[in-house]
Each structure stands twice: as structure tokens, then as C-alpha cells.
Write an enzyme that holds these catalytic residues in place. Structure first.
Site, PDB file in Angstrom:
ATOM      1  CB  THR A  35      -0.920   0.013   1.243  1.00  0.00           C
ATOM      2  OG1 THR A  35      -0.086  -0.115   2.410  1.00  0.00           O
ATOM      3  CG2 THR A  35      -1.891  -1.145   1.221  1.00  0.00           C
ATOM      4  CB  ALA A  71       3.340   6.314   8.739  1.00  0.00           C
ATOM      5  CE  LYS A  72       2.633   1.714   3.766  1.00  0.00           C
ATOM      6  NZ  LYS A  72       1.694   0.691   4.059  1.00  0.00           N
ATOM      7  NE  ARG A  73       1.794  10.268   9.209  1.00  0.00           N
ATOM      8  CZ  ARG A  73       2.421  10.676  10.294  1.00  0.00           C
ATOM      9  NH1 ARG A  73       3.086  11.801  10.299  1.00  0.00           N
ATOM     10  NH2 ARG A  73       2.374   9.965  11.389  1.00  0.00           N
TER      11      ARG A  73
END
Ligand code: GLU
Ligand code: ZN
Length: 323
Positions: A11, A253-255
């Protein structure tokens, strides 16, 4: 025979926090002479993307990690991609339902949307109050007639309300399943299977003996052990490794784009430096010497692994890229 796994969700891009957890899972398997499985956890159709699958395979190989069974190289428990294993999750759900362990839930709560993703620390909402437990068939029909579709929840059996286990890194653990979310969903109302179900079905089917993963998933463990028992299996052993957090103490996290492996690579970081620094920050080696993961197999002391969070230094991106 030890069987461990790497279970990324495609993701987003892998970041330093994923690299840390996967390095440790890999190291654990290799030091034990075990087998390592790579499993793509892509059951959420809205969030998973094929380009992230390719990116993950590439980033893991770039770091120097390998695996014995996986989506690319196959193995005795194929397929290793969750979106190709849906019939198995359906069968497990039927088995649970046949034993009366599940019930339909017509609540339309926002949290039901995110169930296919693993609930990382702090993401679990308040416990489900059990509103739909014991709904009469007539009430279900009325909901269906009104166009509502049910999610499926597991009714926590009283004898499993408290789950105790020994974590291989964190030691003795005890959780109340009622406090950790209560009756939890195993399928969303749109038919997507929940992470908790898929991961347990696969860990059992793939004969995983040790689950090594980030401690942000610690509170999922009692639910997964419960499902394993209800499905007639033996839960694997669990080892939850300390989380890697940024200099502000936030879970990566992805951010946190600048700490994505692809971003570090573009900034000039070499994988040996990344591995050396990760091992050093985690307490596995005394100096941040650049090295291949293979070199850690003979030298890293898992017993020295730090138990608290591993906090990245300020501007670690520059450190890793040698700038
Ligand atoms: N695929 C899950 C995630 O990325 C992890 C599953 C697990 O290790 O149990 O968060
Ligand atoms: Zn409900």
C-alpha cells in the site's frame, strides 16, 4: 524446523521502519537456519497497488534480504499473494460460522472500512459494544431488505476473554480481548476479508512457526491466537521487535517520504550503510560499519536487541546517504 515470514502490504513504499522489522525477521530466520517466506498482503483492493508489489520486491533485494518461498519464486504453499487466496479465507469463515463463532453485524461504522489493513498501534477504535450479537433472523432480514450488507464478527468465547502468551522478545503478555476491540470483524460488509483473518489462515496454512514483526502489532496477537484456536490450529510463537521512530518519536509511516528506501537510494544511500546503521541503532553491533545482512548472521547478538523504541537521529537521511 523454523518457518518465519515477511508480510508486507503493498500500500506504499517500504520505509526505514519496514526495513528494520524485515531485517530482524530475516536475521532471526537465518540465524536459526530456518525457512523464510515472503507473503504479499494485498487483500484491500482500494489500497493495494501492483507497482508497490514490484517496489517492495526490489527494495528488499536492494537491502540484501532474500527469501526461500514467495510470490516470485514460488514454493510448496503457493500462492504467496493474499488476493489469490480468497477461497481459503471464505472456507475459514464458513468453518467459523458452522461452529457458531460468528454473527452478522449491520452497524455502519467508519472503522469497518479500514479493516483489511493491520491496525498498527493506536489505530484501534473503542471496543465494539456487541450491538448485533443475538440479532434475530427477522431483524437480519429487515436489514437486508433495507439494502444493508452485513460485516461478519467473531463472538469472543468467554473462555478466551483473557489471552496470555509469552512473547519471544517482550516476555509474558496478557490481554483482555474485550478491551482490545471486543467482538472483531473478520469480513467487511463489502466482502473484503479482514487482516486478522487472512493473516491467521495463512500463518496456519504456510506452517509459520515464528511471527517476527513490529511491536505495533502486539495487540493484534491475542485476536490472532483466538482465531487460530477456533480454526483448530496451533498459534505460532510471536516475537515483537522494537519500533523504529523518527527523531520526533513518531512511528514511521508512509507519509515520512524522505525515509522511504527508494528516496534514500535516490539520495545516494548505499544498502550496506543502511544495514550497518540499523543494526547499530538497534544494539546488535558495536559500530555502524557498512555491511551486508549476511555478515550479521554470524555477528549480531539478538539477545542485545534493544527493547525500547529505536529512535532515529536527527537528519538520519543525510547520515545514511553520506552527505
Ligand atoms: N501486512 C501487515 C502490515 O503491513 C503485517 C502483517 C503481520 O506481520 O502480521 O502491517
Ligand atoms: Zn453491529
Amino acid at each position: 524446523m523454523i518457518r518465519a515470514r515477511l508480510a508486507p502490504s503493498p500500500t506504499g513504499n517500504l520505509h526505514l521502519g519496514n526495513a528494520w522489522a524485515f531485517l530482524l525477521a530475516w536475521l532471526f530466520a537465518r540465524q536459526a537456519g530456518g525457512t523464510l517466506v515472503l507473503r504479499m498482503e494485498d487483500i484491500d483492493p482500494a489500497r493495494s497497488r501492483p507497482e508497490f508489489v514490484q517496489g517492495i520486491l526490489h527494495d528488499l533485494a536492494w537491502l540484501g534480504l532474500d527469501w526461500d518461498e514467495g510470490p516470485d519464486n514460488g514454493g510448496p504453499y503457493a500462492p504467496y499473494t493474499q488476493s489469490q487466496r480468497l477461497a481459503r479465507y471464505a472456507a475459514a469463515l464458513e468453518a467459523l460460522a458452522a461452529q457458531g463463532h460468528t454473527y452478522p453485524c449491520y452497524c455502519t461504522r467508519k472503522e469497518l472500512r479500514s479493516l483489511a489493513g493491520a491496525p498498527h498501534a493506536g489505530e484501534l477504535g473503542p471496543p465494539y459494544p456487541g450491538l448485533c450479537r443475538g440479532l434475530s433472523p427477522a431483524a437480519c432480514l429487515a436489514h437486508e431488505a433495507a439494502g444493508r450488507r452485513a460485516a461478519v464478527r467473531v463472538a469472543i468465547p468467554p473462555q478466551y476473554a483473557t489471552m496470555a502468551f509469552e512473547d519471544g522478545i517482550l516476555g509474558p503478555q496478557e490481554f483482555s480481548l474485550h478491551e482490545e476491540g471486543g467482538d472483531f470483524a473478520v469480513r467487511r460488509s463489502d466482502g473484503v476479508y479482514a487482516y486478522q483473518l487472512a493473516v491467521v489462515v495463512d500463518d496456519l496454512a504456510m506452517n509459520i512457526t515464528q511471527v517476527v514483526r513490529g511491536s505495533d502489532l502486539l495487540s493484534s496477537t491475542p485476536r490472532q491466537m483466538l482465531l487460530a484456536h477456533l480454526l483448530g490450529g496451533h498459534p505460532p510463537a510471536y516475537l515483537h521487535v522494537p519500533l523504529l521512530v523518527n527523531e520526533a518519536g513518531e512511528r514511521l509511516a508512509k507519509r515520512h517520504d524522505s525515509l522511504a528506501l527508494c528516496a534514500l537510494r535516490e539520495a545516494g544511500a548505499c544498502p550496506r550503510a543502511v544495514v550497518g546503521w540499523l543494526a547499530f541503532w538497534g544494539g546488535l553491533v558495536e559500530r555502524p560499519t557498512p555491511m551486508a545482512p549476511q555478515e550479521l548472521v554470524g555477528t549480531a547478538h539478538m539477545a542485545a536487541l534493544q527493547r525500547q523504541v529505536v529512535r532515529l537521529p536527527y537528519d538520519c537521511g543525510s547520515l545514511l546517504s553520506g552527505k
